[in-house]
Design an enzyme around this catalytic site. Structure first.
Site: not given
Ligand code: NAD
Length: 267
Positions: A157, A161
């Site tokens: 994740y 990002k």
């Protein structure tokens, strides 16, 4: 209803719930025609219906943003309906399951990268062509604090990002000459999962403004970046986090405790 996005056609991904739904609703209140995407077609339809019931203009365009054929069909549906796309909000993203690096596998990594990062590329790659031919547009990407401050057990994740923020800057350079602006939002701790009061208080205590965020808190910055008021803004990353990332304080709220980490002898 107000007019700041009157005549604009907007596509919001992952708008069946949470932050995406709140942005879709706010844009419809600003008189945009909104295409509501979600992997969950029932959620997309219900979200679009709630906007129409409130007097707004919305249509559901379900698709998996990590699937290029589905993305192509979705965007063709929007242009068949409206002939153009003025604003793209790349909001769809997944975070779970949270896994320690040692427990992770290739399938886990690829799924999160495919949705969060490749999904941003697939939608933007098609929509930017449409925007270039119509004279310009605004693309809004969705980052996270994980781009600059790591979370435990969020390796994929956080990597996506970080990638989204670099992608935002690079797209801004390549697309600027076509009057296409590309920016990103960094949500803080936004309650989209129905946190308990105790959890809200615990997380809120870690935020300078003293509370967790609501999906609605994200919509003002999104509306600004979509509007002509941001005509000279591109390649920027705007934090909407109650000041969470401005602080040097150590996080008191760990989502995952070290005690749960795999023991060396079990590796
Ligand atoms: N909530 C937060 O605290 C927070 C913090 C930082 C960043 N973000 C980011 O904001 C965005 C929205 O977060 P949220 O909390 O509203 O999430 P959410 O899980 O509440 O909603 C995400 C929506 O995206 C949809 N979706 C998932 N995979 C998809 C796919 N492949 N194609 C199309 N739709 C898909 C889901 O069905 C869901 O409706 C995400 O990119 C997330 O990473 C959220």
């Amino acid at each position: 209803m107000h007019e700041s996005l009157a005549g604009k056609i907007v596509l919001v991904t992952g708008a069946g719930r949470g932050i995406g739904q709140a942005i879709a609703r706010r844009f419809a209140e600003a008189s945009a025609a909104v295409a509501v995407n979600d992997l969950d077609s029932d959620a997309a339809s219900a979200s679009a219906a709630s906007i129409s019931d409130a007097g707004g203009s919305a249509a559901a365009v379900p698709a998996d943003v990590s699937d290029s054929a589905q993305v192509a069909t979705m965007i063709d549906t929007v242009t068949d309906l409206h002939g153009r796309i003025d604003v793209l909000v790349n909001n769809a993203g997944i975070v779970s399951p949270m896994l320690h690096f040692f427990d992770a596998d290739e399938a886990w990594w690829r799924r999160i990268v495919d949705v969060n990062l490749t999904g941003h590329f697939l939608t933007s790659h098609r929509v930017a062509r449409i925007m270039a031919k119509q004279g310009g547009g605004s693309i809004i990407n969705m980052s996270s604090g994980g781009a600059t401050r790591a979370h435990r057990c969020f390796t994929a994740y956080d990597a996506t990002k970080g990638g989204i923020e670099a992608l935002t800057r690079a797209m801004a350079l390549d697309l600027g000459p076509y009057n296409i602006r590309v920016n990103a939002l960094v949500p803080g701790a936004i309650d989209t999962s129905g946190l308990s009061l105790e959890e809200r208080t615990l997380r809120g205590d870690n935020v300078p403004l003293g509370r967790v965020g609501e999906p609605l808190d994200m919509t003002g910055a999104a509306l600004f970046l979509a509007s002509d008021d941001a005509a000279y803004i591109t390649g920027s990353v705007i934090r909407v986090d109650g000041g969470m990332l401005a602080q040097q304080r150590s996080a008191t709220v760990d989502i995952v405790s070290v005690d749960s980490f795999p023991a060396v002898e079990d590796l």
